[in-house]
Design an enzyme around this catalytic site. Sequence first.
Site, PDB file in Angstrom:
ATOM      1  N   SER A 145       7.730  17.948   7.780  1.00 30.39           N
ATOM      2  CA  SER A 145       8.032  19.331   7.394  1.00 30.39           C
ATOM      3  C   SER A 145       7.933  20.338   8.527  1.00 30.39           C
ATOM      4  CB  SER A 145       7.110  19.763   6.250  1.00 30.39           C
ATOM      5  OG  SER A 145       7.519  19.160   5.041  1.00 30.39           O
TER       6      SER A 145
ATOM      7  N   LYS B 151      10.889  22.535   8.942  1.00 30.67           N
ATOM      8  CA  LYS B 151      11.133  23.794   8.245  1.00 30.67           C
ATOM      9  C   LYS B 151      10.974  25.018   9.151  1.00 30.67           C
ATOM     10  CE  LYS B 151       9.934  22.039   3.624  1.00 30.67           C
ATOM     11  NZ  LYS B 151       9.292  20.742   3.835  1.00 30.67           N
TER      12      LYS B 151
ATOM     13  N   SER C 151       5.423  24.699   1.584  1.00 33.63           N
ATOM     14  CA  SER C 151       6.278  23.689   2.213  1.00 33.63           C
ATOM     15  C   SER C 151       7.197  23.013   1.197  1.00 33.63           C
ATOM     16  CB  SER C 151       5.422  22.627   2.930  1.00 33.63           C
ATOM     17  OG  SER C 151       6.220  21.826   3.764  1.00 33.63           O
TER      18      SER C 151
ATOM     19  N   LYS D 102       3.276  25.915  10.593  1.00 32.36           N
ATOM     20  CA  LYS D 102       3.838  24.905   9.695  1.00 32.36           C
ATOM     21  C   LYS D 102       3.136  23.573   9.853  1.00 32.36           C
ATOM     22  CE  LYS D 102       6.366  23.907   6.392  1.00 32.36           C
ATOM     23  NZ  LYS D 102       5.183  23.126   5.978  1.00 32.36           N
TER      24      LYS D 102
END
Length: 409
Positions: A85, A88, A145, A249
């Site tokens: 992730s 992202k 997320s 993140k």
Amino acid sequence: MRKKVLIWVLLCALLVVSVNPCVVLAVEDETGVKDENKQPAENVKAPVVENVPFEIKARSALLMCANTGDIIFEMNSDEKRPIASITKIMTMLLVMEAIAQNKISLNDVVVVSENAAGMGGSQVYLAPGEEFTVHELLKAVAVHSANDASVALAEHVAGSEGVFVSLMNEKARELGMTNTYFLDCSGLTDEGHYSTARDIAIMARELITKYPLIIEYTTIKHDTFRNGTFDLDNTNHLIGKYRGMTGLKTGFTNAAGYCLTATASRDGLDLISVILGAENMNLRFSETTKILDYGFSNYEILKIERKDAIAGNVNVKKGLKLSVPVAYRENSSVLLKRGQRDKVQEEIRISEYVNAPVSVGDKAGEMVLLLDNKEILNIPLVVTEDVEKATWLKMFVKLIICWFSLMRR
């Protein structure tokens, strides 16, 4: 009558004396004038610490100064790895870019597609046909997320996830992320979808420096979704615990391991740390803390914020003005090791002259910072006014104007 003639003679003499001597010469001969304007030297970046000063329990790691782009240290920073992730970050970057370009807005209503609703992994359980604003979906991505929210945003920006992923790869190339390739906008894909610690830091820097609004989302510790019926808890457990933490993140798949790209700011120093492939969740947080602590303890930022401030005047040759003000073209920063600030010397280097015609923005010098006689920062100094080139006709017109002005007194 004699008085007028006397004034005329005095004006002529005054003009010849007052105009830059090279103006007259330049009308007759424009060759052989040595241009002593110096070219700007390249900024000397803070040296990379080649040997990591402590053990890092991860597959890859990197620490970057977001203010300047300097890399403080790195470990396996160009090793291609699945990034889960962390992907992202690029998704959020393209969403923020679309907002800045007025292609979409935070208040846009997004209708959830079957494709978006079908995403697995971390999600907010979107249902086909549900409607949410870009603001709500962006919050779900940044805090929770959510894979389904990521796809919904991608479809809203580009029409389909496939087109959006093409934009992601295009942006990566634009930023110089030479070891990155995206196959989706969420990071669920492991095989063939990869990046590196260095490339991740580059895109993280682009996001937080160009679109600081994202920090309002990435610093949310807890919020809700779907009218308060679904809890959003930040997957970055350092939010609210580590002083100055601003994001950014987390990521995890079995192939990628536990990952964290963290951003933090203290006393004007903005740092980006990247941890890829830690063995467990606690390690990604403890190693990030270790890296950031090292950066804040050993480095500081020196900011020169003088954009448009006047630094002096430069002489003008062959122009209708004798001199013109010069100003700092931009603000800038330099990364220093702690204890070096008092050793930094500043020099203003204004060119001996510039040749007309001169336009606003033309370089006419530089402000240089020196450390141990080495240049560590260079800010161009630029002309702030236009200056026309002198000709006999323009000089004569100027003389007449001055003469009439004096005669009216």
